[in-house]
Scaffold this motif. Structure first.
Motif, PDB file in Angstrom:
ATOM      1  N   GLU A 105      20.412  71.053  62.775  1.00 45.36           N
ATOM      2  CA  GLU A 105      20.155  71.094  61.451  1.00 45.36           C
ATOM      3  C   GLU A 105      21.550  69.982  61.416  1.00 45.36           C
ATOM      4  N   GLN A 107      24.554  67.061  59.733  1.00 48.20           N
ATOM      5  CA  GLN A 107      25.151  67.549  58.607  1.00 48.20           C
ATOM      6  C   GLN A 107      25.049  67.292  57.629  1.00 48.20           C
ATOM      7  N   GLY A 108      25.228  68.214  56.545  1.00 51.72           N
ATOM      8  CA  GLY A 108      25.398  67.473  55.004  1.00 51.72           C
ATOM      9  C   GLY A 108      26.726  66.571  54.378  1.00 51.72           C
ATOM     10  N   LYS A 307      28.168  78.180  59.983  1.00 51.38           N
ATOM     11  CA  LYS A 307      28.057  78.264  58.820  1.00 51.38           C
ATOM     12  C   LYS A 307      28.567  77.560  57.836  1.00 51.38           C
ATOM     13  N   THR A 308      30.086  77.187  58.040  1.00 52.17           N
ATOM     14  CA  THR A 308      31.369  76.762  57.406  1.00 52.17           C
ATOM     15  C   THR A 308      32.175  75.872  58.162  1.00 52.17           C
ATOM     16  N   GLN A 366      31.932  71.758  53.940  1.00 51.55           N
ATOM     17  CA  GLN A 366      30.355  72.529  54.112  1.00 51.55           C
ATOM     18  C   GLN A 366      29.757  73.717  54.060  1.00 51.55           C
ATOM     19  N   ARG A 367      29.299  74.329  52.957  1.00 55.29           N
ATOM     20  CA  ARG A 367      29.233  75.645  53.549  1.00 55.29           C
ATOM     21  C   ARG A 367      27.633  76.039  53.485  1.00 55.29           C
ATOM     22  N   LYS A 368      26.969  76.737  54.616  1.00 53.89           N
ATOM     23  CA  LYS A 368      25.607  76.996  54.631  1.00 53.89           C
ATOM     24  C   LYS A 368      25.657  77.954  53.542  1.00 53.89           C
ATOM     25  N   THR A 374      22.577  74.147  51.019  1.00 52.50           N
ATOM     26  CA  THR A 374      23.553  73.330  51.676  1.00 52.50           C
ATOM     27  C   THR A 374      24.546  73.575  50.465  1.00 52.50           C
ATOM     28  N   ASN A 376      28.166  71.390  49.958  1.00 52.38           N
ATOM     29  CA  ASN A 376      28.758  69.839  50.334  1.00 52.38           C
ATOM     30  C   ASN A 376      29.952  69.115  48.911  1.00 52.38           C
TER      31      ASN A 376
END
Length: 812
Positions: A105, A107-108, A307-308, A366-368, A374, A376
């Motif tokens: 995945e 990154q955001g 996730k974070t 960033q938190r999925k 997600t 951001n």
């Protein structure tokens, strides 16, 4: 006794033989899953802290090892990093490591650091606000990586502009450059807006790369310039320990010290750190220029789970120097010899100073939320503080009683200024992945808030003009000489003229002049923006559709009883399409619009500059191709563009106010650009750029201006830098570098003054042994006299003559 000697000799020989037999070498190979060799991969021997780069066949070698168990870490762009334990023993010295393609995945927001150590950068956030491979971004994005910065021993942004196609200097000031023929001043740090108040250019110790988003980027970053936007990407913490210290010294009594420390702070690698430090004390080839700079830049990343991710950056930058506004030359007529004044010449006094502090703090999250969604968010707080004293020109030559210019003397003024500026930038957005039939979507929906404020308390203390008999000062008028104090038949200046033939740099006490103290009006503007962007993938095609609604509010007469809000808004589209027929080749086309208000708050002083003004409106059509060569080590971007902009600010040509501005009708730029970055071979790196363009006025209320080329916008510009490291065992550790840069003829803001073309050559020599690296760089090898930019005959910016820099670095 002979028997004893013989026995001792036998024992010693046996021990030597054992030691010799214990010194082993390990030969290894890095391949992908199909057993295809990967040249240019990085292999680290952890216990020895040694690093090797694989050759053209993917091979590497570590020697002088003793039998033991060793840890190896192998990495390469686009592949998962692989850690391997290997037991080195007699008769067992072959190692093969297979790397898997990275398909994780993206990154955001840019939180974790870039591990690659190459001239090539593969992905970027600045083009789409998501980590996207550059070949899938339907717009040209030029860049300079930290490896190029290091190899060229560049220390400020002005040192790296030469590596960007279509980019030239306008002046010495921070962010004052020409991009695709248009003057640009907007700047981003990690995609967040920063104020452009700073005069001095910051040091680069904490810079991962400098990117230039070509063309208008308003659909993503609010009000931006039409030619392009500079985005500085800072270094982020790494999950592996790396430490380095570098010292450099060279021409103009330059001394530099840099340090870079990064790695995990705990065993689980959920907490990472990075600390970048820099100090420079340098003079200049220009009289009374140079200064002292310091940068302290810590950064922390917190990654508690998959996730974070949270990142915190703190950057403190302090500069003690003088404000260099360029140099005048003798005379001010067509055909004037630019060489009439030495390039080392400058105006000013010994007690002038410009002390600047830049301080900014950035927090990113960033938190999925779900598998496909997600969140951001990023926030930057930026503070700028200035404390200035300068003796500078009034942008005109001295005059005699008849009002005739004296070409060897400059009319002067003094400015004593103190002030602060604050900026806040918030961006928050969701990234949602989903499919509709055969179409794959990556949708970005977000909100931006940008605020800039100059608070109450900023102040100027200014002396200028000619002295009058009534004790006041003013601009000299040849029709009323009886109102002015005269000496030797000429009007007496409030601030003594600066003699270009016999310059006087002695200390000058400004209290002896007739000064006017004034509070700078406080100013504030803020921007709200909401936007949506969809990156659509279908087969070999990728489309980008974006729309931004921006609301711009400028506060006129801020903090005063008659305060008034001036509100503007714009709907800004962006369209793009990428076609990838082959894995290494992409073709793209894009349409983008730009919007930039030109308001009272931005100009800062309507009495001085004029206004208010209508906003800048621009649009761009661009097509191009992006390719990769040599096992994807080398990338190339070819672009064709056309940009139109309306309502451009230019000098009004008012002799009573030389800084008054007016708006021109329309300007247009057309051009071709190419950028090449990467490695032809693992030991042969190159960065090259070339641009042909024509930026001119196409509509004007003054017919004579139609067809006039934009200031500091050459028709041709280009550069090449290459570094070669020898692999021959006899020359192991030795490297050479060489470069050439060309800039064509350019207009200035004065239509009768043209700056000549120039070509500069540079060279470098490197030697690495163990953990030490010694570098020697020679710039402007043939000592070519040149000018990097200019406003007029009284504001020219000469380039540096031949200069050198010697550096030594230690990595541990």
């Amino acid at each position: 006794m002979k028997i004893l000697y013989a026995a001792l000799s036998f024992i010693c020989l046996s021990l030597v033989a054992q030691v010799a037999s214990a010194q082993l070498s390990i030969n290894g190979k890095i391949t992908d899953k199909s057993n295809k060799p990967i040249p240019g991969a990085t292999v680290k021997l952890v216990e020895k802290n040694l690093i090797q780069i694989t050759d053209q066949d993917g091979l590497f070698e570590f020697s002088d090892l003793t039998p033991s168990s060793y840890s190896f870490i192998a990495s390469y762009i686009g592949y998962e990093t692989q850690s391997t334990k290997f037991n080195v023993q007699n008769g067992k010295t072959q190692l093969t490591i297979q790397l898997e393609n990275k398909d994780n995945e993206l990154q955001g927001v840019e939180i974790t650091g870039r591990k690659e150590q190459a001239y090539k950068n593969t992905k970027s956030f600045s083009g789409t606000k998501t980590e996207t491979p550059l070949r899938y971004v339907p717009q040209a994005i030029s860049y300079v990586t930290k490896e190029v910065i290091d190899d060229q021993q560049a220390f400020k942004a002005s040192d790296v502009i030469k590596n960007i196609s279509g980019a030239t200097h306008f002046s010495y000031y921070n962010n004052d450059i020409s991009l695709r023929g248009f003057r640009s001043s907007n700047a981003l740090i990690n995609g967040l807006r920063t104020p452009t108040s700073s005069w001095s250019q910051p040091l680069l110790p904490n810079v991962e790369r400098i990117e230039v988003i070509k063309g208008p980027a308003s659909a993503l970053f609010a009000n931006t310039d039409p030619g392009g936007t500079v985005n500085t990407v800072t270094k982020k913490p790494l999950d592996e320990a790396r430490k380095s210290i570098n010292f450099s010294t060279g021409s103009y009594n330059t001394n530099r010290l840099m340090a870079d420390f990064t790695g995990p702070m705990n065993d689980t690698k959920t907490l990472l750190y990075r600390l970048n430090l820099a100090y420079q004390n340098a003079e200049s080839f220009r009289v009374l220029q140079g200064g002292e700079d310091i940068v302290i830049a810590p950064s922390i990343s917190f990654i508690p789970d998959d996730k974070t991710q949270v990142n915190f950056d703190f950057v403190y930058s302090k500069t003690k120097s003088r404000l260099d506004r360029g140099q005048p030359i003798f005379g001010a007529t067509a055909g004037t010899d630019l060489n009439s004044t030495p390039i080392s010449f400058a105006l000013g006094k010994r007690n002038d100073f410009e002390n600047e502090t830049n301080l900014y703090v950035t927090t990113s999250l960033q938190r999925k939320i779900t598998k496909n969604v997600t969140f951001n968010a990023s926030y930057m707080k930026f503070m700028y503080d200035e404390d200035l004293l300068e003796h500078r020109t009034s942008n005109r030559y001295a005059v005699d009683a008849a009002g005739v210019s004296i070409p060897t003397k400059m009319e002067m003024q003094t400015i004593r200024r103190q002030g602060k500026n604050y900026s806040d930038n918030i961006t928050a957005y969701f990234v949602t992945d989903f499919e509709t039939g055969p179409l794959k979507h990556k949708v970005v929906t977000g909100y931006d808030y940008i605020q800039n404020e100059s608070p109450i308390g900023n102040s100027n203390y200014n002396a200028t003009g000619y002295r009058k008999l009534d004790g006041t000062v003013g601009n000299y008028n040849k029709n009323t000489p009886g109102l002015f104090v005269m000496k030797d038949g000429n009007p007496v200046p409030n601030v003594p003229h600066f003699d270009l033939v016999n310059p006087d740099y002695s200390i000058s006490e400004i209290s002896g002049y007739i000064n006017t103290s004034s509070q700078t009006d406080p100013a504030k503007y803020y921007v709200h923006g909401i936007y949506i962007q969809d990156q659509i993938s279908f087969g070999k095609f990728q489309a980008l559709l974006a729309l931004r609604q921006e609301y711009y509010t400028d506060i006129n007469r801020y903090k005063k009883p008659d305060e008034k809000k001036v509100e503007q808004k714009a709907l800004i589209p962006r369209l793009g399409l990428v076609y990838t027929p082959l894995d290494q080749v992409s073709f793209y086309g894009t349409y983008a619009e730009g919007y930039q208000p030109q308001s009272v708050a931005q100009i800062g002083d309507p009495v001085r500059f004029g206004g208010p003004f209508d906003p800048l409106i621009s649009n761009m059509y661009e097509v191009g191709a992006k390719t990769e060569f040599f096992e994807k080590r080398l990338s190339a971007n070819l672009s064709f563009y056309r940009i139109e902009q309306k309502n451009v600010l230019i000098n009004a040509g008012n002799p009573g106010n030389t800084e008054e501005l007016r708006q021109e009708g329309q300007q247009r730029a057309k051009g071709i650009e190419i950028d090449i970055n990467g490695a032809i071979m693992p030991n042969f790196s190159v960065t090259a750029n070339f641009a042909i363009s024509r930026a001119e006025t196409t509509k004007s209320d003054k017919p004579e201006n139609v067809g006039l080329l934009n200031a500091n916008a050459p028709k041709a510009q280009g550069g090449l830098w290459a570094k070669y490291t020898f692999l021959n065992p006899d020359l192991k550790g030795l490297g050479i570098g060489a470069g050439v840069n060309y800039t064509g003829k350019r207009n200035t803001l004065n239509t009768i003054l043209e700056l000549p073309e120039y070509t500069l050559f540079s060279a470098a020599l490197y030697y690495s042994i163990d953990k030490f690296k010694i570098s020697g760089n020679l710039n402007n090898v043939f000592n070519k006299t040149h000018w990097v930019g200019g406003y007029d005959f009284n504001r020219l910016y000469p380039g540096a003559p031949r200069n050198f820099m010697i550096g030594i670095g230690y990595t541990f």
